[in-house]
Design an enzyme around this catalytic site. Sequence first.
Site, short mmCIF file in Angstrom:
data_model
loop_
_atom_site.label_atom_id
_atom_site.label_comp_id
_atom_site.label_asym_id
_atom_site.label_seq_id
_atom_site.Cartn_x
_atom_site.Cartn_y
_atom_site.Cartn_z
N ASP A 52 -0.25 -1.97 2.35
CA ASP A 52 -0.99 -1.62 1.35
C ASP A 52 -2.77 -1.36 1.97
O ASP A 52 -3.18 -2.39 2.62
CB ASP A 52 -1.55 -2.83 0.14
CG ASP A 52 -1.90 -2.21 -1.06
OD1 ASP A 52 -2.73 -1.29 -0.99
OD2 ASP A 52 -1.62 -2.76 -2.17
N ALA A 100 -4.60 6.24 -8.09
CA ALA A 100 -3.88 7.65 -8.18
C ALA A 100 -2.79 7.64 -7.57
O ALA A 100 -2.33 7.29 -6.72
CB ALA A 100 -5.00 8.68 -7.36
N ARG A 128 -5.51 -0.18 0.69
CA ARG A 128 -6.61 -0.06 -0.48
C ARG A 128 -7.53 -0.97 -0.18
O ARG A 128 -7.31 -2.11 0.19
CB ARG A 128 -5.90 0.05 -1.79
CG ARG A 128 -5.08 1.16 -2.27
CD ARG A 128 -4.40 1.23 -3.63
NE ARG A 128 -3.41 -0.13 -3.60
CZ ARG A 128 -2.51 -0.36 -4.71
NH1 ARG A 128 -2.75 0.16 -5.66
NH2 ARG A 128 -1.83 -1.45 -4.54
N LEU A 183 -7.35 -1.29 -12.99
CA LEU A 183 -7.78 -0.81 -11.99
C LEU A 183 -6.64 0.13 -11.60
O LEU A 183 -5.55 -0.37 -11.06
CB LEU A 183 -7.97 -1.60 -10.60
CG LEU A 183 -9.35 -2.20 -10.28
CD1 LEU A 183 -9.79 -3.01 -11.45
CD2 LEU A 183 -9.18 -3.05 -9.19
N GLU A 185 -4.83 7.47 -3.46
CA GLU A 185 -3.58 8.06 -3.56
C GLU A 185 -2.66 7.24 -2.59
O GLU A 185 -2.85 7.02 -1.24
CB GLU A 185 -3.32 9.53 -3.27
CG GLU A 185 -1.92 10.02 -3.18
CD GLU A 185 -1.21 10.06 -4.60
OE1 GLU A 185 -0.24 9.30 -4.49
OE2 GLU A 185 -1.66 10.68 -5.69
N1 LIG Z 1 2.47 4.15 0.30
C1 LIG Z 1 3.11 4.32 -0.88
N2 LIG Z 1 2.44 4.42 -1.89
C2 LIG Z 1 3.08 4.27 -3.17
C3 LIG Z 1 4.67 4.14 -3.32
N3 LIG Z 1 4.63 4.47 -4.70
C4 LIG Z 1 3.89 4.31 -5.30
N4 LIG Z 1 2.82 4.47 -4.39
C5 LIG Z 1 1.25 4.47 -4.67
O1 LIG Z 1 1.06 3.14 -5.29
C6 LIG Z 1 -0.18 2.82 -5.97
C7 LIG Z 1 0.11 2.11 -7.22
O2 LIG Z 1 -0.83 1.52 -7.66
P1 LIG Z 1 -0.84 0.67 -9.04
O3 LIG Z 1 -0.31 1.26 -10.04
O4 LIG Z 1 -2.20 0.11 -8.84
O5 LIG Z 1 0.17 -0.58 -8.51
P2 LIG Z 1 0.14 -2.05 -8.07
O6 LIG Z 1 -0.75 -2.18 -6.75
O7 LIG Z 1 1.55 -2.03 -7.92
O8 LIG Z 1 -0.37 -2.99 -9.04
P3 LIG Z 1 -0.33 -3.02 -10.65
O9 LIG Z 1 0.48 -1.84 -11.38
O10 LIG Z 1 -1.68 -3.24 -11.32
O11 LIG Z 1 0.66 -4.26 -10.82
C8 LIG Z 1 -0.47 4.40 -6.25
O12 LIG Z 1 -1.62 4.72 -5.35
C9 LIG Z 1 0.81 5.31 -5.89
O13 LIG Z 1 0.62 6.54 -5.42
C10 LIG Z 1 5.12 4.45 -2.07
O14 LIG Z 1 6.66 4.28 -2.02
N5 LIG Z 1 4.73 4.30 -0.91
#
Ligand SMILES: Nc1nc2c(ncn2[C@@H]2O[C@H](COP(=O)(O)OP(=O)(O)OP(=O)(O)O)[C@@H](O)[C@H]2O)c(=O)[nH]1
Length: 362
Positions: free
Chosen positions: A294, A221, A296, A218, A260
Site C-alpha cells: 500500500d 479513487a 498511500r 476516506l 488510484e
Molecule cells: N494495487 C492495487 N490496488 C487496488 C486493487 N484493488 C483495488 N485497489 C485500489 O485500492 C483502493 C481501495 O481503497 P479503499 O476503498 O480505501 O480500501 P481499503 O484500504 O481496503 O479500506 P476500507 O475500504 O476503508 O476498509 C483503491 O485505490 C483501488 O483502486 C489491487 O488489486 N491492486
Amino acid sequence: MSFAPDISEQLARARADMRMGVPIMITGEQSALVMAAETLTAERLADLLTLGGDPVLTITARRAETLKARVYDGDVARIALPQDATPGWVQSIANPADDLRTPMKGPFSCARGGPVDVHRAALQLAKSARLLPAVLVLGLPDTDTLAARHHLTQIDLAKAAPVLGTRSPLHPVVHARLPMEVSEAGRLHVFRPEDGGEEHYAIEIGNPDRAKPVLARLHSACFTGDLLGSLKCDCGPQLRAALAQMGAEGQGVLLYLNQEGRGIGLANKMRAYSLQDQGFDTVEANHRLGFEDDERDFRLGADILKSMGFTAVRLLTNNPRKVEMMKASGIAVAERVPLRVGENRHNADYLATKAAKSGHLL
Ligand SMILES: Nc1nc2c(ncn2[C@@H]2O[C@H](COP(=O)(O)OP(=O)(O)OP(=O)(O)O)[C@@H](O)[C@H]2O)c(=O)[nH]1
Ligand SMILES: [Zn+2]
C-alpha cells in the site's frame, strides 16, 4: 526575485520529465543522470551507453526478490547495465509482465558500496510519477555541463531529501452546492497541492457540527470500481453505501482521494490485475511490480479534514491503518464504523487477502 521554481516545483518538473522519458540530473554526494525505465527509448539508451562509466538499472528490493538479484542496500538493488543492453532487456527487468514466460533473467551483476541516496531518490520520484519503480542511473563527475547543454532539470539532493517523502501543502480552491441522489444538501470542495500534483475532493453532506465527531470516509479513487462497476473489488459499493449512510444521517464528509490503485496509479494497477490473472494475489502482484502493499499516504485526508474545521471523526472503514494514520495526524477517531458491502464471487479472494495480509477487519 522569486520567479525561480523552488525545490518542490523542481521535483514536479522532474516527475513530468520522467513520465516523458526526458533524463534528469540529481546532484549530491554522488551526482547522476537518471531516466525512468518505463519511458526509455532506444535512442536515449544508446546515448546513455556512449557516456561510458558504470550505468546501473536500480530497482526496489521487492522487485529484486522476484528476480533473485542481490540486494546490498536494504531497500534498493543496483543491476549493472550490460554494454549491449537493449530497451527490451531494461523492460524485462522493470516490468514483471513476462516473468512467468521467461523466468530465467539472470545472473545479474549487482553493484555494492558507495552512496545510494541518489538511487533511492530516483526510485521515489518514479513512484510518485506513477511509473514502474525502476530507473537507469549513471554516476557522473560533472553533471552541470551536460545539464546546461541539454536543458535538463537538475535536482539538488540535499534540498530534495527533506521534501521527497512529504506531501505538498493542500489548499482549498473552490466549493459549491451539489444536490445529489443521497442528499440535496451536498457540497463539493476541491483541494489543490502547491506542487501542481493531483487534486483531491471532499463531499460534504449537510452542515456537520465541527464540535462533534463527523461521520467520515476516506475513499481512494478506483476508476474501475467507482465508475465501471468492476466486480474485482468492493470500492463502488463502498462509495455508494458511505454516501447513502451520510444522506440518511443528514450529515457527513467523504474525502475522495486521488490515490488510484492504493497509490500506484491506474496503469500499474492494471499491470497488477494482469499479474492477478496469472495467479498472484493483490499483495504479491504489488510486490512483483516493485511496490509495497500500500503506497498511500492517508495523512493528506487528515490535512483536508483539519482545513475544513473537523477534529474528530466516526470513520467508515475496515482498514485499521486508516484509523492509526488519522490518530497519528491529530484527528480523533471516536468510533470505527464498519463498511462491509459489495462482496461477490470475483472479489471474495481479494477481500480475504486484505483480511489475511493487510489486517483488514471482517
Ligand atoms: N494495487 C492495487 N490496488 C487496488 C486493487 N484493488 C483495488 N485497489 C485500489 O485500492 C483502493 C481501495 O481503497 P479503499 O476503498 O480505501 O480500501 P481499503 O484500504 O481496503 O479500506 P476500507 O475500504 O476503508 O476498509 C483503491 O485505490 C483501488 O483502486 C489491487 O488489486 N491492486
Ligand atoms: Zn476498487
